[in-house]
Design a protein around this motif. Structure first.
Motif, mmCIF file in Angstrom:
data_model
loop_
_atom_site.group_PDB
_atom_site.id
_atom_site.type_symbol
_atom_site.label_atom_id
_atom_site.label_comp_id
_atom_site.label_asym_id
_atom_site.label_seq_id
_atom_site.Cartn_x
_atom_site.Cartn_y
_atom_site.Cartn_z
ATOM 1 N N PRO A 222 0.824 -1.205 0.000
ATOM 2 C CA PRO A 222 0.000 0.000 0.000
ATOM 3 C C PRO A 222 0.866 1.265 0.000
ATOM 4 O O PRO A 222 1.828 1.372 0.758
ATOM 5 N N LEU A 223 0.501 2.211 -0.854
ATOM 6 C CA LEU A 223 1.240 3.458 -0.987
ATOM 7 C C LEU A 223 0.321 4.613 -0.606
ATOM 8 O O LEU A 223 -0.721 4.822 -1.235
ATOM 9 N N ALA A 224 0.700 5.353 0.435
ATOM 10 C CA ALA A 224 -0.116 6.466 0.916
ATOM 11 C C ALA A 224 0.162 7.708 0.076
ATOM 12 O O ALA A 224 1.308 8.150 -0.041
ATOM 13 N N ARG B 77 1.493 13.733 -4.347
ATOM 14 C CA ARG B 77 2.679 13.369 -3.571
ATOM 15 C C ARG B 77 2.367 12.056 -2.863
ATOM 16 O O ARG B 77 1.250 11.871 -2.371
ATOM 17 N N TYR B 78 3.338 11.176 -2.798
ATOM 18 C CA TYR B 78 3.079 9.918 -2.095
ATOM 19 C C TYR B 78 4.337 9.421 -1.396
ATOM 20 O O TYR B 78 5.463 9.756 -1.778
ATOM 21 N N ASP B 79 4.113 8.642 -0.331
ATOM 22 C CA ASP B 79 5.219 8.026 0.404
ATOM 23 C C ASP B 79 5.645 6.772 -0.354
ATOM 24 O O ASP B 79 4.813 5.886 -0.607
ATOM 25 N N ARG C 101 7.467 3.120 -1.009
ATOM 26 C CA ARG C 101 7.438 1.910 -0.184
ATOM 27 C C ARG C 101 8.548 1.938 0.867
ATOM 28 O O ARG C 101 9.705 2.274 0.598
ATOM 29 N N GLY C 102 8.162 1.602 2.094
ATOM 30 C CA GLY C 102 9.122 1.591 3.187
ATOM 31 C C GLY C 102 9.288 2.931 3.882
ATOM 32 O O GLY C 102 10.055 3.033 4.847
ATOM 33 N N TYR C 103 8.565 3.945 3.423
ATOM 34 C CA TYR C 103 8.703 5.291 3.981
ATOM 35 C C TYR C 103 7.341 5.831 4.411
ATOM 36 O O TYR C 103 6.307 5.489 3.831
ATOM 37 N N GLY C 104 7.367 6.709 5.414
ATOM 38 C CA GLY C 104 6.162 7.395 5.833
ATOM 39 C C GLY C 104 5.022 6.455 6.171
ATOM 40 O O GLY C 104 5.184 5.473 6.895
ATOM 41 N N ARG C 105 3.846 6.723 5.612
ATOM 42 C CA ARG C 105 2.641 5.944 5.905
ATOM 43 C C ARG C 105 2.456 4.770 4.954
ATOM 44 O O ARG C 105 1.474 4.036 5.071
ATOM 45 N N SER C 106 3.368 4.592 4.009
ATOM 46 C CA SER C 106 3.238 3.477 3.069
ATOM 47 C C SER C 106 3.725 2.180 3.689
ATOM 48 O O SER C 106 4.437 2.175 4.696
ATOM 49 N N GLY C 107 3.342 1.073 3.061
ATOM 50 C CA GLY C 107 3.745 -0.228 3.557
ATOM 51 C C GLY C 107 5.172 -0.566 3.179
ATOM 52 O O GLY C 107 5.832 0.146 2.410
#
Length: 309
Positions: A25-27, A69-71, A73-79
């Motif tokens: 999942p990518l926030a 803008r998106y986080d 993978r492995g960063y911020g709110r993303s999976g």
């Protein structure tokens, strides 16, 4: 597939989740009118998240632009993903998923900072058919296509001691995660009187970041051997801005100059007296460079449309 987490009006913020092709999942955050004539997609750097682009995006002067803008993978709110899938190439495919989901049609301009710029380059190489059709412009900030092992941070990332750290992370990730956090605290205290661009201070910031040690290690290994030179031939089709700080010791200005020399439609921008942290330290200048690119792309599209009529 995007799962909205809030309903918004035309010009307010919408937060959604995009599911990558392998299920991560990518926030994402989307601002601006849904019927905008152009979409700007911003890609953040290592040990950051999408919020790092906020100061510059807030200062962009071009009206009617939709911003995604998106986080990564492995960063911020993303999976997160497994070690093998934590790579620049995997993130380039994530970008493709974001575009398919949130900007399925209409022109797109990519803007990448540091690692984010490398992701944009990898996307151009892996999805070259989209460049010049869907992707109509590129902003590459404090980044490089190659040469980091000779002139930039890759010189340290190829040190034998770094190899030992990577092996330890793969064998004992939980223990190394605790060591990473402790190391971040030590470096932060020791570097209090050092300049903002000092190796010790930036190392402390990176180690203290919430990004997991697995993602941290895998991406640094990938960056150390990065070579996206082939992407430059693809991006030569579209207008671009290549920008960097004159005092950057991590990704030296010379690497940006080398990229710009191979991009005939690029404008080279030098941020005098600043190091690698251009998004944080010079958001106004980043916004000015980005606004210039967006205006150039829009004007070119209007000229092409008028000529077709």
């Amino acid at each position: 597939m995007a799962a909205p987490t809030s309903r918004t009006d035309r010009n307010t913020i919408s937060r959604v989740t995009v599911v990558a092709d392998d299920g991560v999942p990518l926030a994402a955050t989307v601002t601006g009118p849904p019927d905008a004539d152009m979409t700007l997609v911003c890609l953040h750097g290592h040990c950051q998240d999408s919020a790092s682009w906020s100061p510059a995006c807030d200062l962009v002067t071009v009206p009617g632009i939709r911003v995604i803008r998106y986080d990564q993978r492995g960063y911020g709110r993303s999976g997160t993903s497994d070690t093998v899938s934590s790579s620049v190439s995997a993130m380039a495919d994530d970008l493709d998923a974001v575009l398919r989901t949130l900007a399925p049609d209409g022109p797109v301009v990519l803007a990448g900072y540091s690692m984010g710029g490398m992701v944009a380059l990898a996307y151009a190489r892996r999805h070259s058919d989209a460049v010049g059709t869907r992707v109509v412009g590129a902003g590459l900030f404090a980044t490089a296509a190659s040469g980091l092992a000779e002139e930039g941070i890759g010189r340290c990332l190829r040190h034998p001691a770094t190899t030992i750290v990577h092996r330890a992370v793969s064998r004992a990730p939980r223990m190394m995660e605790l060591s990473k956090r402790a190391g971040g605290r030590v470096c932060t205290v020791a570097a209090r009187r050092r300049p903002p661009e000092s190796w010790l201070r930036l190392l402390g910031s990176a180690l203290s970041h919430e990004t997991s040690i697995v993602t941290w290690s895998r991406l640094l290994s990938d960056v150390a051997v990065l070579d996206e030179s082939a992407a430059l031939a693809v991006l030569s089709r579209v207008p671009a801005v290549v920008a960097a700080g004159t005092e950057d010791v991590f990704v030296p200005l010379s690497l940006s100059e080398a990229m710009a020399a191979r991009l005939p439609r690029a404008t080279l921008v030098r941020f005098d007296g600043v190091g690698h942290r251009v998004l944080a330290d010079r958001p106004d200048e980043v916004a000015r460079a980005l606004s210039g690119l967006l205006e150039r792309v829009r004007a070119q599209r209007e000229e092409t449309s008028a000529a077709a009529c």
